[in-house]
Design an enzyme around this catalytic site. Structure first.
Site, short mmCIF file in Angstrom:
data_model
loop_
_atom_site.label_atom_id
_atom_site.label_comp_id
_atom_site.label_asym_id
_atom_site.label_seq_id
_atom_site.Cartn_x
_atom_site.Cartn_y
_atom_site.Cartn_z
N PRO B 10 1.02 -1.10 0.14
CG PRO B 10 0.08 -0.96 2.25
CD PRO B 10 0.74 -1.82 1.34
CG ASP B 33 2.04 1.27 -11.17
OD1 ASP B 33 2.28 1.12 -12.55
OD2 ASP B 33 1.43 0.66 -10.73
CE LYS B 55 -2.26 0.49 -15.47
NZ LYS B 55 -1.94 -1.21 -15.12
N GLY B 86 0.15 -2.00 -4.18
CA GLY B 86 -0.74 -3.09 -3.66
C GLY B 86 -0.67 -4.51 -4.18
CG ASP B 87 -2.30 -8.70 -5.03
OD1 ASP B 87 -1.80 -9.59 -4.39
OD2 ASP B 87 -2.86 -9.10 -6.18
CG MET B 167 -7.95 4.11 -8.54
SD MET B 167 -7.48 3.09 -10.08
CE MET B 167 -8.30 1.42 -9.69
N GLY B 196 -2.93 6.43 2.35
CA GLY B 196 -2.92 5.30 3.47
C GLY B 196 -1.49 4.80 3.56
#
Lengths: 254, 254
Positions: B10, B33, B55, B86-87, B167, B196
């Site tokens: 995260p 990213d 991105k 994230g994942d 998002m 976060g």
């Protein structure tokens, strides 16, 4: 004094977070569920007691005893690690443990972990979301604790995303009936991942109609939705073997 | 030759997995990213090129260029790390990248990560599931890629679990309208977590009715459901500060 509620990840020790590994190496005492991978427990500070609370889902007295144990340990140790499978706040009742500790005046840190709801499918090459398949994923327990709010399975069928069921092996007839009631096609792909990310991982694919009578054992993660037919990874953590690769170029991950 | 699709978690580097950290330290090249934490990039092997593919959600030509870049790099390097927030398989289009690589005959390993859908709420003391509140959690994107399947927000409102929107800042009027249509109460608690697990993390709580006109900025995670009113953690990763603690016993996590 802090009790750390720490996600142990889906199984394989390489999927622990850096913070989890550091806390295990520094812990005064570790309180863990039965299903934690032995390689994760190997990271615990030598000499630190490990308490297996052998949690069975749905036993509310056991949960009360776990809460009381955490409060008691939190009063006498500087660094208590409560190690929980997957993520502490994705089922597993970490919220109740945090509440009990806070009520006793003990500080709580939550260390998120990799959830088996996402990682077990990934280990089978299944993405829980995909632009061509699903814009949402619902993670649900097939075995809710006593008193937990009910799930409207028929409404869930109409959302249009992937459904991932944890602890769903025992209740799969009921779950499938609810999803079919809601209009989900009997031909919807299902992927069942047993012991995901463990060396003994097994993956079986079927349709929703076939799930009730399929021979699957716990612990398994059920993925329901068109993504379940995909197999996108050449290699995955923990299996020590190559997932089927139609192109002949796969390598073992380590 | 393998391209590793690796979850960056995260934000805060302590929430990387052990395997992600090891791959970054061994990488020939890292493709990432824009939203990856600088502390995560500090773990990349010195000398390894880092390619920021910056991105933006919904730009399909950009995604095609990223896929082509990964294929090209995968043909000439032994260890390519594609680092995704994230994942890799929870939105972010990792599935499409894996498909493009497999189609080009390049092996793919997926390394799951901690999803911000779970970890950002946890950093605000919010458990996405809780026995007294929610037996399911749906993770959904508020900004689906072009051509992605639609979400039935009204059906989602009837499922009875927590809704986590990634998002979702830009589309929040439409999302709230859909959930209210489905019968979700206007008084349903909402927690918005911005950045976060970053040191600049901000947490705001409100009701569903207040969300459309609330001043929230991207990137944020929206948690919708009765769990959003909870605040169970005394300390959380990345904030460097104590979350409100009514008992006066909290400690900073580090």
């Amino acid at each position: 004094v802090t009790v750390h509620l720490v996600g142990a990840g889906p199984g394989h020790p390489d999927l622990l977070t850096l913070r989890a590994a550091r806390l295990l190496a520094a812990a005064d005492v570790v309180v863990h569920d039965r299903l934690v991978h032995p390689g994760v427990l190997d990271l615990v500070r030598p000499g630190a007691p490990r308490i297996d609370v052998g949690k069975d889902a749905g036993d509310s007295h056991l949960q009360e005893r776990i809460n009381a144990t955490l409060v008691e340990l939190g009063r006498v140790h500087d660094c208590v690690v409560r190690l929980k499978g997957g993520d502490p706040f994705v089922f597993g009742r970490g919220g109740e443990e945090a509440e009990a500790l806070r009520a006793a005046g003990i500080a709580v840190e939550v260390v998120p972990g990799v959830s088996s709801a996402v990682a077990a499918p990934a280990a089978a090459g299944v993405p829980v979301t995909h632009r061509d398949h699903a814009s949402a994923v619902t993670i649900v327990t097939g075995h809710p604790a006593a008193g937990a709010p009910p799930i409207d399975w028929a409404a869930l069928a109409r959302v249009g995303g992937t459904v991932v069921v944890l602890m769903g092996v025992g209740g799969r007839r009921r779950i499938v009936a609810g999803l079919l009631d809601g209009g989900l096609a009997a031909s919807t792909p299902v992927c069942v991942i047993t012991r995901g990310t463990y060396a003994s991982q097994e993956v079986v694919r079927m349709t929703l109609a076939e799930l009730p009578d399929a021979g699957v054992e716990a612990p398994s993660v059920l993925v329901i939705g068109s993504v379940a037919a995909l197999d996108l990874a050449s290699a995955s953590i923990g299996t020590g073997a190559v997932v089927a690769d139609h192109l002949g170029t796969a390598e073992v991950a380590r």
